[in-house]
Design an enzyme around this catalytic site. Structure first.
Site, mmCIF file in Angstrom:
data_model
loop_
_atom_site.group_PDB
_atom_site.id
_atom_site.type_symbol
_atom_site.label_atom_id
_atom_site.label_comp_id
_atom_site.label_asym_id
_atom_site.label_seq_id
_atom_site.Cartn_x
_atom_site.Cartn_y
_atom_site.Cartn_z
ATOM 1 N N GLU A 46 0.814 -1.204 0.000
ATOM 2 C CA GLU A 46 0.000 0.000 0.000
ATOM 3 C C GLU A 46 0.858 1.268 0.000
ATOM 4 O OE1 GLU A 46 -2.202 -2.985 2.728
ATOM 5 O OE2 GLU A 46 -0.161 -2.602 2.011
ATOM 6 N N ARG A 178 11.906 -24.437 -6.694
ATOM 7 C CA ARG A 178 12.888 -24.268 -5.617
ATOM 8 C C ARG A 178 13.112 -22.800 -5.297
ATOM 9 N NH1 ARG A 178 17.576 -28.519 -7.649
ATOM 10 N NH2 ARG A 178 16.483 -30.456 -7.115
ATOM 11 N N THR A 190 19.759 -39.523 -0.169
ATOM 12 C CA THR A 190 19.785 -38.706 -1.379
ATOM 13 C C THR A 190 21.165 -38.086 -1.590
ATOM 14 O OG1 THR A 190 17.426 -38.200 -1.199
ATOM 15 C CG2 THR A 190 18.767 -36.686 -2.508
ATOM 16 N N GLU A 282 12.254 -32.896 -1.033
ATOM 17 C CA GLU A 282 12.662 -33.636 -2.233
ATOM 18 C C GLU A 282 13.395 -34.900 -1.829
ATOM 19 O OE1 GLU A 282 14.178 -32.061 -5.872
ATOM 20 O OE2 GLU A 282 13.682 -30.012 -5.303
ATOM 21 N N GLY A 284 13.694 -39.105 -0.370
ATOM 22 C CA GLY A 284 13.286 -40.442 -0.758
ATOM 23 C C GLY A 284 12.075 -40.920 0.019
#
Length: 356
Positions: A46, A178, A190, A282, A284
């Site tokens: 604003e 991302r 991972t 992200e 497993g």
């Protein structure tokens, strides 16, 4: 109102823990001022719009997708600026769920004799700031689970090889996602198998905090994630974790937090304390199942590639949830499907948890 949402999105991924807000000022059928909130600590939408409009705000209509604030935080109340501007009408997309506001901004503006309309394009306004709303109501970041799988439900081969299930267009979509998030979480497996970067890969100049969950610190001492000069990495582990790996990661600039018990819920609580609004999982299947059990995930993005791997031991995206009857299955809501090149993307929400 749709213009408010469009300009608000210019700050996507940059405003946490604040919401994304756009403001448009209209007089005699023409836009005379507009602005958006760029990041926490900066003036609100604003204020920018009123500065843009200047004297033309007198007698104009102000549109804003979220109720003007009515309290002192890092910036003064927007309700005061709106009243002082001389606008004669205010149109609000949705009420601010923050208990410090929650309708008080609207009432203050009305009490000053300004006509206020509330509830325009409300669904789109709520969707834009779904992470902000969730964070306010539950004191946790909004969790998104993302995975890619083949038509037969596999996220890797029996050897663990997973590059690449989807095509480059889908991967680019994920890199953009991302950049919209404040943190991205993976498990130790991972890191060991994929050696990921977990960045936006140049689609944006913004990258999320990279977070690794590993109870024992059974992690390689060399990894792309340990290159922390430009993009920080935070590792959560337990008190009795591998001391040699601990020292190696610290030397490389990795931040490590040791907990008595490592759980997704505890990690999300600590990310909330750091101001995170939206967190991307992200990971497993094993960690994904733990996150679901802990109610650390509210939204799902599933990429399905037109490929078949087969193999009874090939990993699937969600590990054991302890469900034994089909009637116990988690029923997702608000399903949307879109094609991205040769892949399909399914977007859905997990059932909401009760407010605490």
């Amino acid at each position: 109102m749709q213009r408010c949402l469009t300009i608000a999105r210019q700050a996507i991924g940059r405003t946490a823990p604040n919401p994304m807000v756009g403001c448009v000022i209209v007089k005699d059928g023409a836009i005379v001022g507009e602005g958006f909130h760029p990041k926490a600590g900066e003036p609100h939408a604003e204020v920018f719009a009123l500065r843009h409009a200047g004297d033309q705000a007198q007698g104009a209509t102000l549109y804003v997708n979220l109720e003007p604030c009515n309290h002192y935080g890092r910036t003064p109340p927007c309700s005061d600026a709106v009243i002082a501007s001389g606008v004669t009408r205010v149109v609000v997309g949705m009420v601010d769920p923050n208990p410090q506001v929650a309708g008080s901004g609207i009432e203050k503006i009305r009490s000053a004799g300004i006509d206020v309309t509330v509830g325009i394009e409300t669904e789109d306004c709520e969707t834009l700031n779904e992470a902000f709303v969730y964070r306010i109501l539950h004191q946790r970041p909004f969790g998104i689970l993302k995975y890619a799988m083949t038509l037969d439900g596999k996220i890797a081969t029996t050897t663990g090889h997973s590059a690449w299930i989807t095509g480059p267009e889908s991967r680019n979509w994920v890199h953009n996602l991302r950049s919209h998030c404040d943190a991205i979480i993976v498990g130790g497996n991972t890191v060991r198998k994929d050696n990921p970067h977990l960045t936006s890969h140049g689609v944006s100049d913004r990258n999320p905090l990279r977070v690794v969950m590993s109870r024992s610190l059974d992690l390689p001492v060399e990894s792309n994630l340990w290159h922390c000069r430009d993009i920080p990495t935070l590792v959560f582990t337990q008190d009795d974790a591998n001391p040699e790996v601990y020292k190696s990661l610290i030397r490389q600039g990795v931040e490590i937090i040791q907990l008595a018990k490592l759980t997704p819920d505890r990690v999300m609580a600590m990310l909330y304390d750091r101001g995170c609004g939206q967190v991307l999982w992200e990971c497993g299947g094993t960690l994904a199942a733990q996150a679901l059990r802990d109610r650390s995930v509210q939204k799902l993005y599933t990429f399905i590639a037109p490929k078949i791997i087969g193999g009874s031991l090939a990993p699937s995206p969600i590990g054991d949830l302890g469900l034994t009857e089909m009637t116990q299955a988690i029923e997702l809501k608000k399903l949307r499907i879109q094609s991205i090149a040769s892949d399909w993307l399914l977007e859905a929400y997990f059932p909401p948890q009760p407010q605490t």
